[in-house]
Design an enzyme around this catalytic site. Structure first.
Site, mmCIF file in Angstrom:
data_model
loop_
_atom_site.group_PDB
_atom_site.id
_atom_site.type_symbol
_atom_site.label_atom_id
_atom_site.label_comp_id
_atom_site.label_asym_id
_atom_site.label_seq_id
_atom_site.Cartn_x
_atom_site.Cartn_y
_atom_site.Cartn_z
ATOM 1 N N GLU A 208 12.932 -4.520 -13.577
ATOM 2 C CA GLU A 208 12.232 -5.029 -14.838
ATOM 3 C C GLU A 208 11.722 -3.623 -15.590
ATOM 4 O OE1 GLU A 208 9.978 -8.836 -13.082
ATOM 5 O OE2 GLU A 208 8.898 -7.049 -13.352
ATOM 6 N N LYS A 210 9.517 -0.941 -17.167
ATOM 7 C CA LYS A 210 8.296 -0.419 -16.920
ATOM 8 C C LYS A 210 7.606 0.102 -18.196
ATOM 9 C CE LYS A 210 5.704 2.929 -13.827
ATOM 10 N NZ LYS A 210 4.620 3.004 -14.845
ATOM 11 N N ARG A 230 -6.705 -2.859 -14.399
ATOM 12 C CA ARG A 230 -6.326 -2.807 -12.819
ATOM 13 C C ARG A 230 -7.708 -1.975 -12.001
ATOM 14 N NH1 ARG A 230 -2.147 2.147 -12.263
ATOM 15 N NH2 ARG A 230 -2.832 1.929 -10.233
ATOM 16 N N PHE A 299 4.610 -10.312 -16.155
ATOM 17 C CA PHE A 299 5.513 -10.235 -15.047
ATOM 18 C C PHE A 299 5.258 -10.721 -13.841
ATOM 19 C CE2 PHE A 299 3.489 -6.009 -15.310
ATOM 20 C CZ PHE A 299 2.534 -6.078 -13.931
#
Length: 512
Positions: A208, A210, A230, A299
């Protein structure tokens, strides 16, 4: 709990490299700590201040204060004093901060002073990281380590779990469940040197893009949407376009993982700094959204329609994601059957870099979502930028680096023949390197005090870094992102170091 006890454990943890011994030391500390101590003890051990930055500089901290003879400070009292210190503002704030720091240091023993100095300056890096603290907490409470790790994932906070465990014992772990509206720590990736290495390790996998954006976790419960970073900060009010995008998706109740990123008019990513600045902006959000619009790129799916997906293999989670999220809002990916198909993975990486992204993440299709952990089933691959720079100065270290020159001031050659500072780094240094550079830099010293040693610009060091961003702190108008030492280049003269012009040419997306 006395601060002296915490400072001693911090020192003991720094002195041992054995993980089992670190865990035993922390377990003993947790057995002694009360639930009220835990929210302070855990971040202090990891070198974090719950209050964040205090606005206290080296000048104030370096003033000598006679230490106390006997330890009397508790961790709760210290935390209260630091909270008051962090709230100082306005006229006379500098003098008031100096007064409060002096009072605190005067109440501390010599060992406590060293610990506080390192804590306030951010130099307490003794290896008592959260993963080790989790094991210590499990040992202290006789709870299964795997159950403690999962509870921390779902609570998003080691402190919260520790308080519950120390108060109610192992049964308290049952109350920590995946819940829409309560963020969880994201799964992170290890690094691989190449896509070939990553595919060899993982076999059948997804490759995938980044993205160089900001990690975001989106929770939707009917018409209510919450957005988290995060670090679990709630940023809902700053990104109205993400709320609108979440409300357009097919599901009514879900938790999705992804990135928020700003694209230019050609569909290429804008600089990380622009995205970060937009996400960090709290003032006049409407104007910021017009000037720097951002988009979500998803994702992974953690929960859909009330079903916890964390333990499902990635292939199943992605199928749920694809059911909810249209393709333009999902990260680009390529499926790779294994090492025999590595050419397709390398071709995808090349295309990703051509589109302006920073690399790829290679993900095992069989792996569960290991929230809060850096799992070996996700491997990031990105080109490593390196520069040959000159050391301009170095700062004396603290904690386990006491007595060693640690934080390097890095410079590139400027057009006028001088050296322009690009930032600092203390990362990537082995103990042997620290010892060597301390001796070598003192030989080059032209000025020295208790904090910084300024040196002749003669020593060249190879630096790896992840990117460049604008900065008004440095003369070139830019600074390095995540710089770390690769090796010293004594075979190179300072006039062979890289130039500011070369650096800027390699990063045309960043305009100082």
């Amino acid at each position: 709990m006395l601060l002296a006890r915490l400072a001693q454990v911090s020192q003991d943890v720094a002195a041992t490299s054995a993980r089992s011994q670190k865990i035993a030391l922390l377990a003993e500390l947790f057995r002694e700590a009360g639930p009220d101590d835990v929210p302070i003890v855990i971040p202090y051990l990891a070198g974090r201040l719950p209050q964040g930055r205090l606005g206290v500089g080296w000048k104030v901290l370096s003033r000598p204060v006679e230490p106390a003879v006997e330890p009397t400070l508790t961790v709760g009292e210290v935390n209260g004093r630091l909270t008051r210190l962090g709230k100082v503002a306005g006229a006379g704030s500098q003098a008031e901060r100096a007064r409060l720091v002096g009072e605190l240091m005067g109440a501390a023993t010599e060992g406590e002073q060293r610990f506080l100095f390192g804590l306030i300056t951010g130099e307490v890096r003794q290896g008592a990281l959260d993963a080790v603290a989790v094991e210590g907490l499990a040992q202290a409470t006789e709870a299964p380590p795997a159950d403690v790790r999962r509870a921390v994932m779902l609570a998003g906070s080691l402190q919260t779990v520790a308080e519950a465990l120390l108060t109610d014992g192992p049964p308290a772990l049952d109350r920590f469940r995946l819940t829409v509206g309560r963020p969880v720590l994201p799964m992170l990736a290890h690094s691989a040197s190449s896509v070939a290495e990553a595919v060899e390790k993982l076999g059948e996998c997804a490759v995938e893009e980044k993205l160089d954006g900001i990690r975001v976790q989106i929770h939707r419960d009917g018409d209510v949407v919450r957005l988290y970073t995060r670090t679990l900060d709630d940023i809902t009010d700053r990104l109205p376009e993400l709320t609108a995008a979440a409300l357009e998706l097919r599901g009514e109740r879900f938790i999705l993982d992804g990135e928020v990123i700003a694209f230019d008019e050609d569909g290429r990513p804008r600089s990380f700094q622009e995205t970060a600045g937009r996400v960090g902006s709290r003032v006049d959000v409407a104007t910021a959204a017009r000037e720097v619009p951002v988009s979500p790129v998803f994702f992974d799916a953690l929960s859909v329609d009330g079903h916890d997906l964390l333990d499902l293999p990635f292939a199943r989670r992605h199928a749920e994601l694809a059911r909810l999220v249209p393709e333009p809002m999902r990260v680009r990916r390529a499926l790779v059957s294994g090492p025999e198909d590595v050419g397709a993975a390398e071709e995808f990486l090349a295309g990703t870099l051509e589109r302006g992204h920073e690399g790829v993440v290679v993900k095992s299709l069989d792996a569960p979502y290991s929230a809060g952990r850096r799992g070996a089933s996700w491997l990031k691959v990105k080109p490593v930028h390196t520069l040959d720079l000159v050391v301009l100065a170095a700062e004396w270290g603290h904690g386990r680096r006491t007595g060693k020159l640690s934080n390097l001031h890095l410079g590139a050659r400027a057009a006028d023949g001088s050296f322009a500072m690009l930032g600092k780094t203390f990362k990537g240094m082995t103990d042997a390197m620290l010892t060597w550079q301390t001796e070598r830099l003192q030989e080059l010293a032209v000025e020295s005090n208790d904090h910084v040693v300024t040196v002749r610009p003669e020593l060249v060091v190879e630096i790896a870094y992840d990117g460049l961003q604008r900065s008004t702190r440095y003369p070139a108008g830019v600074t390095l992102r995540f710089a770390r030492v690769v090796r010293y280049r004594e075979d190179k003269r300072p006039e062979e170091a890289d130039t500011v012009e070369t650096l800027l040419a390699a990063h045309p997306e960043v305009k100082p």
